[in-house]
Design an enzyme around this catalytic site. Sequence first.
Site, PDB file in Angstrom:
ATOM      1  N   GLU A  42       0.866  -1.185   0.000  1.00 59.09           N
ATOM      2  CA  GLU A  42       0.000   0.000   0.000  1.00 59.09           C
ATOM      3  C   GLU A  42       0.895   1.224   0.000  1.00 59.09           C
ATOM      4  OE1 GLU A  42      -2.357   2.431   3.454  1.00 59.09           O
ATOM      5  OE2 GLU A  42      -2.623   0.257   3.477  1.00 59.09           O
ATOM      6  N   LYS A 131     -10.658  -1.494   7.593  1.00 57.21           N
ATOM      7  CA  LYS A 131      -9.397  -1.424   8.323  1.00 57.21           C
ATOM      8  C   LYS A 131      -9.716  -0.904   9.730  1.00 57.21           C
ATOM      9  CE  LYS A 131      -6.147   2.166   7.890  1.00 57.21           C
ATOM     10  NZ  LYS A 131      -5.076   2.873   7.181  1.00 57.21           N
TER      11      LYS A 131
END
Length: 214
Positions: A42, A131
């Site tokens: 990411e 998340k």
Amino acid sequence: MSESTAQIIERVGLIPVLRAKNAKQAHAVVDAMMEGGVTVVEVTMTVPGAIDVLRDLKQKYGDKLLLGSGTVTTAKEAEATIEAGAEFVVSPSVHLEVIEATKAAHKVSIPGALTPTEVITAHRAGADYVKIFPCSAMGGAPYLKALLAPFPFLKLIPTGGVTLDTAESFLKAGARALGVGSDLVNLTAVDEERPEIITQAAQAYLQVFARART
């Protein structure tokens, strides 16, 4: 049949969060992680020239590396990172326009949330995963388990405070994957020209997953 983005995320089990200071550092970290078998990253919008870094990594690795963008807070950012090669889009908080733009582009949406209300709001808005950030500040694995008690259908990715020591407890608590920061994305190791530290950490994380899954 080729694997979907979600299948790759769950198989690898890790989303390393890259907050490099420059492109050179970013590339060195990714090279070292790939060497250790971790094929997901990411790239956060806090990396200078993040869009170019995404584009360059896509060009360099193609389908061997699953790219995502992080710290995305506007639809415009989501669209720009997707155009540059991001297959999943991560936010630190719930931004409905980001979820919408990500899903419109048929990519995987991973907003950040913390409270039960935020988590279910993200899920209902179309998020593929949520998340849980910052998870360790709320007590880590037991908090994740507590969230999943009323919402067992949620796909949660704890981030913040995930280390080699805590990884297994998060997996046992029901995490689908783990967001990992400096414990794996070790910028100091790169600066000191010791990339093997990152490679070894990547291998160690994959061993934890292998153990937890047997």
